[in-house]
Design an enzyme around this catalytic site. Structure first.
Site, mmCIF file in Angstrom:
data_model
loop_
_atom_site.group_PDB
_atom_site.id
_atom_site.type_symbol
_atom_site.label_atom_id
_atom_site.label_comp_id
_atom_site.label_asym_id
_atom_site.label_seq_id
_atom_site.Cartn_x
_atom_site.Cartn_y
_atom_site.Cartn_z
ATOM 1 N N ASP A 89 44.287 42.334 43.150
ATOM 2 C CA ASP A 89 43.139 42.000 42.308
ATOM 3 C C ASP A 89 42.495 43.271 41.778
ATOM 4 O OD1 ASP A 89 41.599 39.847 41.207
ATOM 5 O OD2 ASP A 89 39.939 40.495 42.464
ATOM 6 N N HIS B 5 30.846 44.069 34.350
ATOM 7 C CA HIS B 5 30.743 43.714 35.768
ATOM 8 C C HIS B 5 30.566 44.958 36.629
ATOM 9 C CE1 HIS B 5 31.507 41.601 39.520
ATOM 10 N NE2 HIS B 5 32.529 42.398 39.786
ATOM 11 N N GLU C 21 34.234 34.553 41.707
ATOM 12 C CA GLU C 21 34.582 35.599 40.745
ATOM 13 C C GLU C 21 35.459 34.950 39.681
ATOM 14 O OE1 GLU C 21 36.045 39.269 42.323
ATOM 15 O OE2 GLU C 21 34.074 39.801 43.116
ATOM 16 N N GLU D 234 37.979 34.829 36.965
ATOM 17 C CA GLU D 234 39.058 35.757 36.638
ATOM 18 C C GLU D 234 40.199 35.053 35.912
ATOM 19 O OE1 GLU D 234 40.340 38.509 39.558
ATOM 20 O OE2 GLU D 234 38.494 38.385 40.747
ATOM 21 N N ASP E 121 38.434 34.203 42.501
ATOM 22 C CA ASP E 121 38.563 35.058 43.690
ATOM 23 C C ASP E 121 37.298 34.880 44.535
ATOM 24 O OD1 ASP E 121 39.662 36.997 45.383
ATOM 25 O OD2 ASP E 121 38.604 38.610 44.354
ATOM 26 N N ARG F 36 30.053 37.787 50.072
ATOM 27 C CA ARG F 36 29.433 39.082 49.766
ATOM 28 C C ARG F 36 28.848 39.769 50.994
ATOM 29 N NH1 ARG F 36 31.839 40.221 45.023
ATOM 30 N NH2 ARG F 36 31.330 38.696 43.416
ATOM 31 N N GLN G 17 31.799 41.114 52.989
ATOM 32 C CA GLN G 17 32.362 42.204 52.193
ATOM 33 C C GLN G 17 31.514 43.477 52.287
ATOM 34 O OE1 GLN G 17 32.735 41.177 48.054
ATOM 35 N NE2 GLN G 17 33.538 43.172 47.454
ATOM 36 N N LYS H 184 37.358 38.529 51.228
ATOM 37 C CA LYS H 184 38.127 38.039 50.082
ATOM 38 C C LYS H 184 39.334 37.186 50.493
ATOM 39 C CE LYS H 184 36.253 40.563 46.612
ATOM 40 N NZ LYS H 184 35.826 40.051 45.300
ATOM 41 N N THR I 142 41.866 32.133 47.460
ATOM 42 C CA THR I 142 41.883 32.453 46.037
ATOM 43 C C THR I 142 42.452 31.238 45.330
ATOM 44 O OG1 THR I 142 42.267 34.809 46.477
ATOM 45 C CG2 THR I 142 42.758 34.004 44.254
ATOM 46 N N GLU J 229 25.849 38.562 40.154
ATOM 47 C CA GLU J 229 25.232 39.071 38.926
ATOM 48 C C GLU J 229 24.230 38.071 38.336
ATOM 49 O OE1 GLU J 229 28.459 41.118 36.335
ATOM 50 O OE2 GLU J 229 29.481 39.720 37.687
#
Length: 415
Positions: free
Chosen positions: A124, A131, A198, A200, A232, A236, A239, A252, A256, A363
């Site tokens: 990834d 971003h 996420e 993607e 994905d 957080r 992580q 992560k 997925t 975000e």
């Protein structure tokens, strides 16, 4: 959007239907919802049993289409991909084949869709400048530059977990792991409380390489079979505690999600565009400004929509992605790392330049400080029972649209 076709026939499509003959994405399905897995091609709200019709019509490619995964077709190479696509287009558009093909269509609502390919490896990336700058401002507010020094020189990425790539519709169990906030004296163990998405796009490798053989920018289309929407999922809080100094791991690797449909690159020729202007001189293996690459624009104009519990929360534009899929493939192999059929690599979170174009809740809520107002309450991160759905389309030939399917997942409580 164009009207749907008759419930009785796959051929009664409205002109320009986003799943029309100009699209024809590949998937793997089981007729009747169970039983043997078959390679299928979507036309409107129907699935064509590609292997069965190929066998009846005597196609030399019936063998690769009569499999339980797309991997044999993907490994066959660009020449076969093009020829199979030409044959499929003829079978669903020309009157000479109509009666034969009609017998091998299944209503989409009556089949089970599966992960369409066996995932060999998963990487990834982190290719959106918007971003990367947003995260830089969130986590390094006092830094002189919101980008890390390497970001404009190479596509930053991490190696993920192939075994937890799942097809759209698969339940996502809230992950558990170690968490530690700045106020905590020691880490604690528990379910993630900052579960995120996420948005993607994933690229699927068909033709493999040998160890020691880099793939040049110009050879991208010789190796990549197609693309798919990808989520994905990211914990957080897990992580944040684990990623120093080696990067994402448990935050992560729990899931997925990818779409059940792989859109072949040929279906997206009308969506190819130049990427954003390069602000730094690139090393030769990544330099897509070279004259010999002018006719091979590396960007794609994909329009993505993200919904949370049926409410649109973002519309990220893929056209803003700084690093292209061709550059990512070149960087991934420049050290001699080999490709395998079924390798999957994600673009990284797609975020545009406005608040309504951000591709993650991190975000959108600005680190949890600005909750999203939804009909069913406020959200900073995902709650149990929440369902995220991503859809997308791209410009097609003659003003049509090419639909990219959807990737959907509902959050289940931690076990």
């Amino acid at each position: 959007m164009p009207e749907q076709q008759s419930a009785d026939s796959p051929f009664d499509l409205a002109e320009g239907h986003p799943f029309g003959p100009h699209n024809l994405p590949y998937g793997v399905f089981s007729p009747g919802g169970s039983g043997e897995r078959r390679v299928g091609v979507r036309l409107g709200e129907f699935v064509l049993d590609a292997g069965a019709v190929a066998g009846v019509l005597g196609s030399p490619h019936a063998g690769v289409l009569s499999q339980a995964t797309l991997n044999p077709l993907m490994a066959a190479g660009r020449g076969v991909w093009s020829e199979v696509r030409r044959q499929l287009t003829a079978w669903v558009t020309e009157s000479a084949y109509r009666e034969t093909a009609a017998a091998y269509f299944h209503p989409l609502a009556e089949v089970a869709l599966h992960l369409p390919f066996e995932v060999a490896d998963y990487v990834d990336f982190y290719a959106s400048e918007n971003h990367a700058r947003n995260l830089g401002r969130l986590f390094r507010p006092d830094a002189e530059d919101s980008l890390m020094p390497n970001w404009k020189h190479l596509p930053v990425g991490y190696h993920g977990r192939a075994g937890t790539v799942v097809v759209s519709g698969t339940e996502v169990v809230r992950p558990s792991g170690q968490r530690k906030t700045p106020a905590d004296p020691v880490p604690v163990f528990g379910a993630s409380v900052r579960l995120d998405i996420e948005t993607e796009v994933g690229f699927v490798v068909g033709v493999p390489t040998e160890i020691g053989q880099p793939v040049a920018l110009a050879d991208f289309r010789e190796h990549v079979f197609g693309l798919t929407l990808l989520n994905d999922w990211s914990a957080r809080d897990i992580q944040a505690w684990e990623y120093v100094p080696l990067g994402p791991h448990l935050g992560k690797s729990f899931a997925t999600s990818v779409s059940a449909w792989i859109t072949p690159l040929e279906a997206l020729d009308a969506a190819r565009i130049a990427p954003p202007a390069r602000t730094h001189e690139l090393l030769p293996y990544l330099d897509d400004t070279l004259e010999e690459l002018r006719g091979e624009p590396g960007g794609y104009d994909l329009r993505i929509t993200v919904e949370l519990n049926g409410q649109v929360i973002s519309e990220p534009p893929f056209s803003t992605m700084y690093w292209t899929a061709a550059q990512q493939l070149a960087h991934m192999t420049v050290n001699g790392a080999s490709l395998r059929t079924g390798d999957l690599y994600g673009s990284g979170t797609v975020s545009g330049g406005t608040e309504g174009e951000r591709g993650s809740l991190l975000e959108l809520s600005w680190g949890g400080k600005n909750p999203l107002e939804l009909p069913d309450g406020k959200r900073t991160f995902l709650e149990d029972g929440d369902e995220v759905t991503m859809t997308a389309w791209a410009p097609g030939p003659g003003g049509t649209r090419v639909a990219l399917g959807e990737v959907r997942g509902r959050i289940a409580a931690a076990r």
